[in-house]
Design a protein around this motif. Structure first.
Motif, short mmCIF file in Angstrom:
data_model
loop_
_atom_site.label_atom_id
_atom_site.label_comp_id
_atom_site.label_asym_id
_atom_site.label_seq_id
_atom_site.Cartn_x
_atom_site.Cartn_y
_atom_site.Cartn_z
N MET A 34 0.85 -1.19 0.00
CA MET A 34 0.00 0.00 0.00
C MET A 34 0.89 1.24 0.00
O MET A 34 1.85 1.32 0.77
CB MET A 34 -0.93 0.03 1.22
CG MET A 34 -1.81 1.29 1.29
SD MET A 34 -2.76 1.41 2.83
CE MET A 34 -3.98 0.12 2.55
N ASN A 39 -5.64 3.95 0.20
CA ASN A 39 -6.45 3.19 1.15
C ASN A 39 -6.78 1.79 0.63
O ASN A 39 -7.73 1.17 1.08
CB ASN A 39 -7.75 3.95 1.46
CG ASN A 39 -8.56 4.27 0.22
OD1 ASN A 39 -8.26 3.77 -0.87
ND2 ASN A 39 -9.57 5.11 0.36
N GLU A 40 -5.97 1.33 -0.32
CA GLU A 40 -6.25 0.03 -0.91
C GLU A 40 -4.96 -0.77 -1.01
O GLU A 40 -3.92 -0.27 -1.43
CB GLU A 40 -6.87 0.21 -2.30
CG GLU A 40 -7.28 -1.10 -2.96
CD GLU A 40 -8.00 -0.87 -4.28
OE1 GLU A 40 -8.00 -1.78 -5.12
OE2 GLU A 40 -8.56 0.24 -4.48
N TRP A 41 -5.03 -2.06 -0.61
CA TRP A 41 -3.88 -2.94 -0.70
C TRP A 41 -3.79 -3.56 -2.09
O TRP A 41 -4.80 -3.99 -2.64
CB TRP A 41 -4.01 -4.06 0.33
CG TRP A 41 -3.90 -3.59 1.75
CD1 TRP A 41 -4.93 -3.34 2.61
CD2 TRP A 41 -2.70 -3.32 2.48
NE1 TRP A 41 -4.46 -2.92 3.82
CE2 TRP A 41 -3.08 -2.91 3.77
CE3 TRP A 41 -1.35 -3.41 2.17
CZ2 TRP A 41 -2.15 -2.58 4.76
CZ3 TRP A 41 -0.42 -3.07 3.14
CH2 TRP A 41 -0.82 -2.67 4.41
N GLN A 42 -2.58 -3.62 -2.63
CA GLN A 42 -2.34 -4.24 -3.93
C GLN A 42 -1.64 -5.58 -3.74
O GLN A 42 -0.62 -5.65 -3.04
CB GLN A 42 -1.45 -3.34 -4.79
CG GLN A 42 -2.02 -1.97 -5.08
CD GLN A 42 -0.99 -1.10 -5.80
OE1 GLN A 42 0.05 -0.76 -5.26
NE2 GLN A 42 -1.29 -0.78 -7.05
#
Length: 349
Positions: A34, A39-42
């Motif tokens: 991240m 606010n988003e996990w890859q």
């Protein structure tokens, strides 16, 4: 082309899922990233083994595009912040990786710590590797039926004042030391072999502020040596469990400010409370950090951005991740990474 200011200041959090390597233990898998401000996990998986159990992560201290990951089938390296990975071929290696260390004198010298007290070294930025002759005696100890007998190298450190002085924390086995750059090793846990509590070591830190002072942490709390590990004393910390102990899992110095130390801890391995401990004076005094929130599981990992030390992150073995942009004064909880909860590896950069 020169990097823009935005590119230079970019920072990411890397989180790896895993579990114990003992028979019948639950293992979660996956690697996530991240960016600060997102606010988003890859998910990161290209080139990694299928269902990677990530027990170690490290960002190169000078080149943050380079990231190392320790998997169940050896170490991997990425040159593009985790977008793509390639396997590092260690001689005769097939064991899980638990730790990485960039030597403070020369970050082209890299160490990899594995199961069975195996340690590998490269002195040419990872192009070639050799296994160090770690041949020490681990006396018999009393272990609980569910203990993990493998001698795992959970953490390593090197002296900033003496480049040949190396340490390794062994779970379960104590603290190892080499005085000659890894050619010979000795076990420093003299008289501690009462049970596996005392030698269940999770971390070791050679103070950059006070050369010769070493800290070790584990299931039974914290120990300090002021003579490079020849003698140890138990450090008094606030107890959190019925044994009168605190379970310590990770220890770090603030990059560029070695007077400031941090420890990730909790009640026990699978406790219902996670805490951070902080020392502003090189380990002479310790206090529990008021994070403004309650971590519901044992705090397992700590990570700093080497180029921006005020940016720090901590994670529990229950899946919670928290970050601070101001050196630990205030904290923000991230959304949990998807797909698991057993966070065993953490890095920033």
């Amino acid at each position: 082309m020169a990097r823009t200011t935005a590119e230079h200041s970019k920072s990411h959090v890397y989180v790896g899922f895993a579990g114990e390597t003992g028979r019948g233990r639950v293992v979660h898998t996956g690697l996530w990233r991240m960016a600060d401000g997102a606010n988003e996990w890859q998910p990161l998986s290209k080139g990694l083994p299928e269902a990677p159990a990530i027990r170690a992560l490290a960002v190169h201290p000078e080149t943050p595009e380079i990231v190392y990951a320790g998997t169940q089938s050896g170490p991997y390296r990425s040159n593009d912040r985790g977008e793509h990975w390639e396997k590092i071929d260690l001689p005769g290696h097939g064991l899980p990786v638990w730790s990485f260390l960039f030597h403070p004198h020369d970050c082209d010298t890299i160490y990899v710590g594995c199961d069975s007290a195996e340690i590998y070294m490269s002195d040419d930025a990872g192009e070639h590797w050799m296994r160090l002759p770690v041949a020490v005696r681990f006396p018999e100890i009393t272990t609980v039926p569910t203990a993990n007998p493998a001698k795992r190298v959970l953490m390593m450190d090197a002296s900033a004042s003496d480049p040949d002085l190396l340490y390794a924390a062994i779970e379960v086995g104590g603290i190892l030391r080499s005085l000659d750059g890894g050619e010979h090793w000795e076990n420093l846990s003299h008289g501690h072999y009462l049970n596996d509590d005392a030698v269940d070591m999770h971390g070791v830190l050679a103070s950059r502020w006070r050369p010769g002072t070493v800290y070790s942490i584990g299931r039974a709390g914290m120990f300090q040596s002021t003579d490079e590990g020849d003698h140890w004393r138990h450090v008094t910390l606030e107890p959190l469990n019925p044994k009168g102990q605190i379970y310590c899992r990770d220890i770090r110095e603030v990059p560029g400010n070695p007077r400031k130390l941090w420890v990730a801890a909790g009640r026990d391995f699978q406790g219902d409370l996670g805490v951070l401990l902080h020392s502003p004076d090189g380990g002479e005094s310790w206090s529990r950090v008021d994070m403004g929130l309650k971590a519901p599981h044992t705090m397992f990992k700590l990570a700093f951005d080497e180029r921006h030390p005020n940016r720090m992150t901590c994670a529990t073995n229950g899946g919670e991740v928290y970050s601070s942009q101001d050196g630990g004064e205030t904290w923000t909880a991230h959304a949990p990474p998807p797909g698991g909860s057993q966070i065993y590896a953490l890095a920033r950069g």
